[in-house]
Design a protein around this motif. Structure first.
Motif, PDB file in Angstrom:
ATOM      1  N   ALA A 315       0.972  -1.481   0.001  1.00  7.67           N
ATOM      2  CA  ALA A 315       0.389   0.184  -0.053  1.00  7.67           C
ATOM      3  C   ALA A 315       0.861   1.587  -0.334  1.00  7.67           C
ATOM      4  O   ALA A 315       0.581   2.331  -0.755  1.00  7.67           O
ATOM      5  N   ASP A 316       2.249   1.294   0.693  1.00 11.62           N
ATOM      6  CA  ASP A 316       3.303   2.283   0.700  1.00 11.62           C
ATOM      7  C   ASP A 316       3.172   2.715  -0.683  1.00 11.62           C
ATOM      8  O   ASP A 316       3.711   3.726  -1.299  1.00 11.62           O
ATOM      9  N   PHE A 317       4.199   1.361  -1.230  1.00 12.52           N
ATOM     10  CA  PHE A 317       4.237   1.696  -2.600  1.00 12.52           C
ATOM     11  C   PHE A 317       3.088   1.843  -3.312  1.00 12.52           C
ATOM     12  O   PHE A 317       3.237   3.137  -4.254  1.00 12.52           O
ATOM     13  N   GLU A 318       2.437   1.920  -3.963  1.00 14.18           N
ATOM     14  CA  GLU A 318       0.607   2.199  -4.895  1.00 14.18           C
ATOM     15  C   GLU A 318       0.860   3.810  -4.063  1.00 14.18           C
ATOM     16  O   GLU A 318       0.182   4.508  -5.219  1.00 14.18           O
ATOM     17  N   ALA A 319       0.793   3.998  -3.041  1.00 10.91           N
ATOM     18  CA  ALA A 319       0.742   5.362  -2.549  1.00 10.91           C
ATOM     19  C   ALA A 319       1.997   6.249  -3.402  1.00 10.91           C
ATOM     20  O   ALA A 319       1.888   7.416  -3.917  1.00 10.91           O
ATOM     21  N   THR A 320       3.599   5.428  -3.410  1.00 14.61           N
ATOM     22  CA  THR A 320       4.423   6.097  -4.124  1.00 14.61           C
ATOM     23  C   THR A 320       4.044   6.174  -5.838  1.00 14.61           C
ATOM     24  O   THR A 320       3.942   7.318  -6.586  1.00 14.61           O
ATOM     25  N   MET A 321       3.396   5.117  -6.220  1.00 13.83           N
ATOM     26  CA  MET A 321       2.925   5.157  -7.993  1.00 13.83           C
ATOM     27  C   MET A 321       2.074   6.788  -7.892  1.00 13.83           C
ATOM     28  O   MET A 321       1.574   7.093  -9.050  1.00 13.83           O
ATOM     29  N   ALA A 322       1.088   6.785  -6.936  1.00 12.73           N
ATOM     30  CA  ALA A 322       0.127   7.117  -7.738  1.00 12.73           C
ATOM     31  C   ALA A 322      -0.038   8.412  -7.199  1.00 12.73           C
ATOM     32  O   ALA A 322      -0.090   9.533  -8.306  1.00 12.73           O
ATOM     33  N   LEU A 323       1.511   8.768  -6.190  1.00  7.25           N
ATOM     34  CA  LEU A 323       2.126  10.563  -6.257  1.00  7.25           C
ATOM     35  C   LEU A 323       2.575  10.952  -7.831  1.00  7.25           C
ATOM     36  O   LEU A 323       3.234  11.903  -7.937  1.00  7.25           O
ATOM     37  N   ILE A 324       3.407  10.337  -8.108  1.00 12.13           N
ATOM     38  CA  ILE A 324       4.355  10.242  -9.455  1.00 12.13           C
ATOM     39  C   ILE A 324       3.482  10.275 -10.399  1.00 12.13           C
ATOM     40  O   ILE A 324       3.372  10.925 -11.474  1.00 12.13           O
ATOM     41  N   GLU A 325       2.320   9.383 -10.463  1.00  8.58           N
ATOM     42  CA  GLU A 325       0.846   9.915 -11.927  1.00  8.58           C
ATOM     43  C   GLU A 325       0.682  11.400 -11.343  1.00  8.58           C
ATOM     44  O   GLU A 325      -0.433  12.037 -12.460  1.00  8.58           O
ATOM     45  N   GLU A 326      -0.085  11.881  -9.804  1.00  8.10           N
ATOM     46  CA  GLU A 326      -0.736  12.782 -10.243  1.00  8.10           C
ATOM     47  C   GLU A 326       0.901  14.009 -10.242  1.00  8.10           C
ATOM     48  O   GLU A 326       0.328  15.185 -10.733  1.00  8.10           O
ATOM     49  N   MET A 327       2.286  13.238 -10.000  1.00 14.92           N
ATOM     50  CA  MET A 327       2.404  14.786 -10.450  1.00 14.92           C
ATOM     51  C   MET A 327       3.012  15.150 -10.989  1.00 14.92           C
ATOM     52  O   MET A 327       4.100  16.000 -11.804  1.00 14.92           O
ATOM     53  N   ARG A 328       3.465  14.136 -11.885  1.00 17.31           N
ATOM     54  CA  ARG A 328       4.192  13.876 -13.792  1.00 17.31           C
ATOM     55  C   ARG A 328       5.369  14.364 -13.324  1.00 17.31           C
ATOM     56  O   ARG A 328       5.721  15.367 -14.464  1.00 17.31           O
TER      57      ARG A 328
END
Length: 459
Positions: A315-328
């Protein structure tokens, strides 16, 4: 005694700066000319970096190869500097007794004396923390092209749990405000047109002024911008905790400050950030980026990311992936966690399996590459302002420069005397590691001269 010095540099731009200034110093004191081939050198130096995985082992592997040169040519001096030197000290000479001198990041200025002792068969280790003494003893900076690094502060006092910098470079200290401006001005006189202000935590800069007050990074940027010859300003590396209002205001008002920022987030999980002792949460990072993009909608954002930190869940890692997607992010320097000796995180249980770290890292890098490629593709057809900094490595008549978002652009230019000029190019193609462009105009040069340069570039 004249001769040559070979310096192999690892790690951050601070190390690049130290190596450059060390080369200037050894030229001034010993007449040593810096060369790229160890076979041509009398002095062989390694400027090491503790951030690299298994940094100590890789250093000793390098030293073994350098010792082969020493065995073939007695009289060669071998030295080790940088953060591994600061950590290991006498242990380096114990494991590699053929090393003649060991120096830390704050004792670069003492290398000429250490070298004299080494040549007199008196090996020395000097890894003291002496703060400002280094800058007081370095020679005048020498420009090596139109772009230059200027160190404005060193050390870090944040003590992130994974980081060795406070232990290898010491606590934060800022160079005096006027000293930094004087160095930039001297570089400008030598043809430098772009400066990058350096610090491990550069936005913590608090430089003492002659009137006893202190100036922050935003104030320093505004004064550097007043130096007419300087056309472009960058700074790195920032810590989100200290990325405050004054810097956001600087992006709103200073045209010479590029639309690019490196702002390491490290993780998209608040739980992981807390174990890293970063001092901020994801919401705070997101809010600062939003405010920055409000005043600079075209800002290019790069970051640092660590995956597989102790305790990182899926779940922590998926939060990182979500932030990458958001920040681009335009670029990320991403790493799988490995313990650094002497850091608090090294005491944590490294409980994420290596194969999981590798899989997560591959996913992070693939997503970031996807975003970076999309940004590059959107640049095709656009006119971009670049600083022409060299002839292109490949292609007769081609020149090379960098955009504000730090992409390399190669283009037919014809005239090598355009190096050091700002130019406008139309981006025509995306290559794997660069962009291709067409020269439209050069600031301060008539259009007829540009047409002539284009004709000269046609085979």
């Amino acid at each position: 005694m004249a001769g040559a010095v070979y310096i192999k540099t690892y790690g951050c731009q601070m190390n690049e700066y130290d190596s450059s200034r060390l080369a200037d110093l050894l030229y001034e004191t010993h007449g040593l000319v810096r060369v790229d081939d160890p076979a041509r050198a009398d002095v062989l130096l390694v400027n090491s970096c503790s951030v690299r995985e298994k940094a100590q082992e890789k250093l000793f592997s390098d030293l073994g190869r350098l010792n082969e040169w020493k065995a073939a040519r007695p009289g060669i001096v071998i030295g080790v500097g940088g953060c591994v030197a600061s950590q290991e000290g006498e242990e380096i000479r114990r494991r590699a007794p053929y090393v003649d001198l060991v120096f830390g990041p704050q004792t670069v200025h003492r290398v000429p004396a250490l070298l004299a002792d080494a040549r007199a068969r008196r090996p020395r280790v000097d890894i003291a923390f002496v703060e400002m003494e280094k800058f007081d003893h370095l020679p005048e900076p020498r420009a090596e092209g139109p772009r230059a690094f200027v160190s404005i502060m060193e050390g870090c006092s944040k003590y992130c749990s994974f980081c060795v910098v406070p232990y290898t470079r010491g606590q934060e200290f800022s160079r005096p405000f006027d000293d930094v401006l004087a160095e930039v001005a001297r570089l400008a006189e030598q043809g430098v047109r772009e400066v990058t202000l350096l610090g491990q935590n550069v936005n913590a800069y608090r430089g003492l002024r002659r009137d006893g007050t202190t100036a922050d990074l935003a104030t320093l940027i505004s004064y550097v911008a007043e130096i007419e010859e300087i056309g472009r300003i960058r700074f790195t590396t920032s810590h989100p905790l200290e990325f405050g209002d004054s810097l956001i205001d600087a992006f709103a008002t200073e045209d010479k400050l590029v639309s690019h920022l490196h702002l390491p987030v490290q993780s998209g999980s608040d739980a992981v950030l807390a174990r890293m002792k970063r001092g901020y949460g994801v919401a705070e990072y997101r809010e600062k980026v939003a405010r920055l993009r409000l005043v600079r909608p075209d800002i290019s954002l790069s970051t640092d990311l660590i995956v597989g930190f102790p305790g990182e869940t899926e779940a922590d890692f998926e939060a990182t992936m979500a932030l990458i997607e958001e920040m681009r992010f335009d670029l990320s320097y991403s790493f799988a966690y490995s313990p650094r000796p002497g850091t608090p995180a090294a005491l944590l249980v490294d409980d994420v399996p290596p194969e999981v770290k590798a899989e997560r890292l591959a996913r992070v890098q693939a997503l970031n590459l996807e975003h970076a490629a999309a940004i590059s593709l959107r640049m095709v057809g656009r006119a971009e302002r670049i600083l022409i900094d060299r002839p292109a490595p490949r292609g007769r008549g081609d020149l090379s420069g960098r955009t504000e978002n730090n992409r390399v652009v190669n283009f037919p230019g014809g005239a090598g005397d355009l190096v050091g000029c700002f130019a406008t190019v139309e981006i025509t193609e995306v290559r794997p590691n660069s962009l291709r462009g067409r020269l439209l105009s050069v600031e301060g040069i008539a259009e007829s001269a540009i047409l002539k340069a284009r004709e000269a570039a046609i085979p």
